[in-house]
Scaffold this motif. Structure first.
Motif, mmCIF file in Angstrom:
data_model
loop_
_atom_site.group_PDB
_atom_site.id
_atom_site.type_symbol
_atom_site.label_atom_id
_atom_site.label_comp_id
_atom_site.label_asym_id
_atom_site.label_seq_id
_atom_site.Cartn_x
_atom_site.Cartn_y
_atom_site.Cartn_z
ATOM 1 N N THR A 70 -2.544 2.964 12.303
ATOM 2 C CA THR A 70 -3.210 4.551 12.575
ATOM 3 C C THR A 70 -2.967 5.190 13.717
ATOM 4 O O THR A 70 -3.149 4.699 14.638
ATOM 5 C CB THR A 70 -4.774 4.716 12.037
ATOM 6 O OG1 THR A 70 -5.242 4.021 11.027
ATOM 7 C CG2 THR A 70 -5.064 6.287 11.305
ATOM 8 N N LEU A 103 -4.912 8.553 15.296
ATOM 9 C CA LEU A 103 -5.545 10.144 14.376
ATOM 10 C C LEU A 103 -5.931 10.285 15.413
ATOM 11 O O LEU A 103 -6.088 10.184 16.883
ATOM 12 C CB LEU A 103 -6.906 8.956 14.380
ATOM 13 C CG LEU A 103 -8.090 10.028 13.943
ATOM 14 C CD1 LEU A 103 -7.734 10.725 12.508
ATOM 15 C CD2 LEU A 103 -8.980 8.557 13.662
ATOM 16 N N ASN A 114 -3.011 10.715 10.909
ATOM 17 C CA ASN A 114 -3.964 11.696 10.698
ATOM 18 C C ASN A 114 -4.233 12.755 11.080
ATOM 19 O O ASN A 114 -4.880 12.168 12.446
ATOM 20 C CB ASN A 114 -4.898 10.875 9.424
ATOM 21 C CG ASN A 114 -4.453 10.228 8.375
ATOM 22 O OD1 ASN A 114 -4.235 10.599 7.279
ATOM 23 N ND2 ASN A 114 -4.889 8.893 8.324
ATOM 24 N N LEU A 152 -11.136 6.018 8.396
ATOM 25 C CA LEU A 152 -10.069 6.498 8.628
ATOM 26 C C LEU A 152 -8.797 5.594 8.502
ATOM 27 O O LEU A 152 -7.496 5.514 8.278
ATOM 28 C CB LEU A 152 -9.502 7.530 8.764
ATOM 29 C CG LEU A 152 -10.258 9.411 8.511
ATOM 30 C CD1 LEU A 152 -9.828 10.309 9.032
ATOM 31 C CD2 LEU A 152 -9.607 9.517 7.218
ATOM 32 N N ASN A 212 -9.230 3.341 6.089
ATOM 33 C CA ASN A 212 -8.677 3.749 4.782
ATOM 34 C C ASN A 212 -7.199 3.878 4.781
ATOM 35 O O ASN A 212 -6.211 4.720 5.095
ATOM 36 C CB ASN A 212 -9.144 4.761 4.823
ATOM 37 C CG ASN A 212 -9.341 5.122 3.140
ATOM 38 O OD1 ASN A 212 -8.216 5.396 2.659
ATOM 39 N ND2 ASN A 212 -9.708 6.104 2.706
ATOM 40 N N VAL A 224 -4.845 6.749 3.042
ATOM 41 C CA VAL A 224 -4.378 8.041 3.770
ATOM 42 C C VAL A 224 -3.707 8.163 4.769
ATOM 43 O O VAL A 224 -4.095 7.097 5.930
ATOM 44 C CB VAL A 224 -6.381 8.176 4.379
ATOM 45 C CG1 VAL A 224 -6.181 9.555 4.565
ATOM 46 C CG2 VAL A 224 -7.557 8.348 3.129
ATOM 47 N N THR A 225 -2.952 9.272 4.660
ATOM 48 C CA THR A 225 -2.395 9.627 5.732
ATOM 49 C C THR A 225 -1.429 11.276 5.229
ATOM 50 O O THR A 225 -1.289 11.426 4.927
ATOM 51 C CB THR A 225 -0.559 8.861 5.632
ATOM 52 O OG1 THR A 225 -0.732 8.909 6.522
ATOM 53 C CG2 THR A 225 0.302 8.672 5.323
#
Length: 225
Positions: free
Chosen positions: A117, A119, A160, A203, A206, A209-210
């Protein structure tokens, strides 16, 4: 990894991730504060200004192994009416809120494991219309678009954005000054959800989710228009 991890949302996320068993890497500009936090969390630390992009690239180059997640916080926004607009300050703000995420994204592309991720932390305040919000409203609109495009380009790394409302941090205190207590009380009595919910660690884990922007303002926009 938390870039801007010695205070505020960065530090809170680092603490939560550490409590969940993560190994943590922190960067920040203040070496003394960063060192104290590093000792507290048993984290690796590196003190430098992330907007020194040459130093930032070297930091990523020197990472001994791939990483799973990168959280990027940033300085507060620049507010000023057009008549008082300081273009040098505005350029620094653009550097911190647009160019810094792009530099980090390019470096993260070669260091974050597939499925990991990237973020970003943004805000919702610039969605209002008021004198002095010209620059922040531009940046607030730009970050979700940037996030979507980076998610496409960096896949399978996920990208994200958390768009936060007022979060009670030292940065908020510095921006609001004597108005902070009034602002706290207003939000306590008007928000339909009585707290701001942290999404960062969720996030990170998970994997579905992107490219998404998550408002994290406890309903602030609903009651303030």
């Amino acid at each position: 990894m938390v870039i801007g991890g010695s205070a505020g949302m960065g530090l809170a996320t680092a603490r939560l991730a550490r409590a969940e068993g993560a190994e943590v890497i922190l960067t920040a500009r203040d070496p003394d504060r960063l060192q104290r936090v590093g000792v507290e969390l048993g984290a690796s630390v590196s003190a430098f200004d992330a907007t020194d992009f040459e130093r930032l690239g070297k930091f990523f180059d020197e990472l001994p192994r791939p990483i799973d997640h990168v959280l990027v916080t940033g300085p507060g926004p620049y507010y000023a009416p057009l008549a008082d607009f300081d273009f040098d300050a505005a350029c620094r703000d653009l550097e911190a809120h647009v160019l810094l995420p792009l530099h980090i994204a390019r470096n993260a592309a070669r260091k974050v494991r597939p499925g990991g991720t990237l973020l970003f932390i943004g805000g919702t305040g610039g969605r209002s219309t008021a004198v002095g919000l010209t620059l922040i409203s531009t940046l607030t609109a730009a970050m979700p678009a940037m996030t979507k495009n980076l998610a496409l380009e960096l896949a399978p790394v996920r990208v994200n954005l958390i768009a936060a409302g007022l979060v009670d941090t030292p940065l908020s205190a510095a921006i609001l000054g004597d108005e902070l207590d009034k602002r706290r009380e207003h939000l306590r009595t008007t928000l339909p959800i009585r707290r701001v919910v942290a999404l960062a660690v969720h996030l990170m884990v998970n994997t579905a989710v992107t490219g998404a922007t998550f408002d994290m303002d406890g309903g602030q926009q609903l009651v303030e228009g």
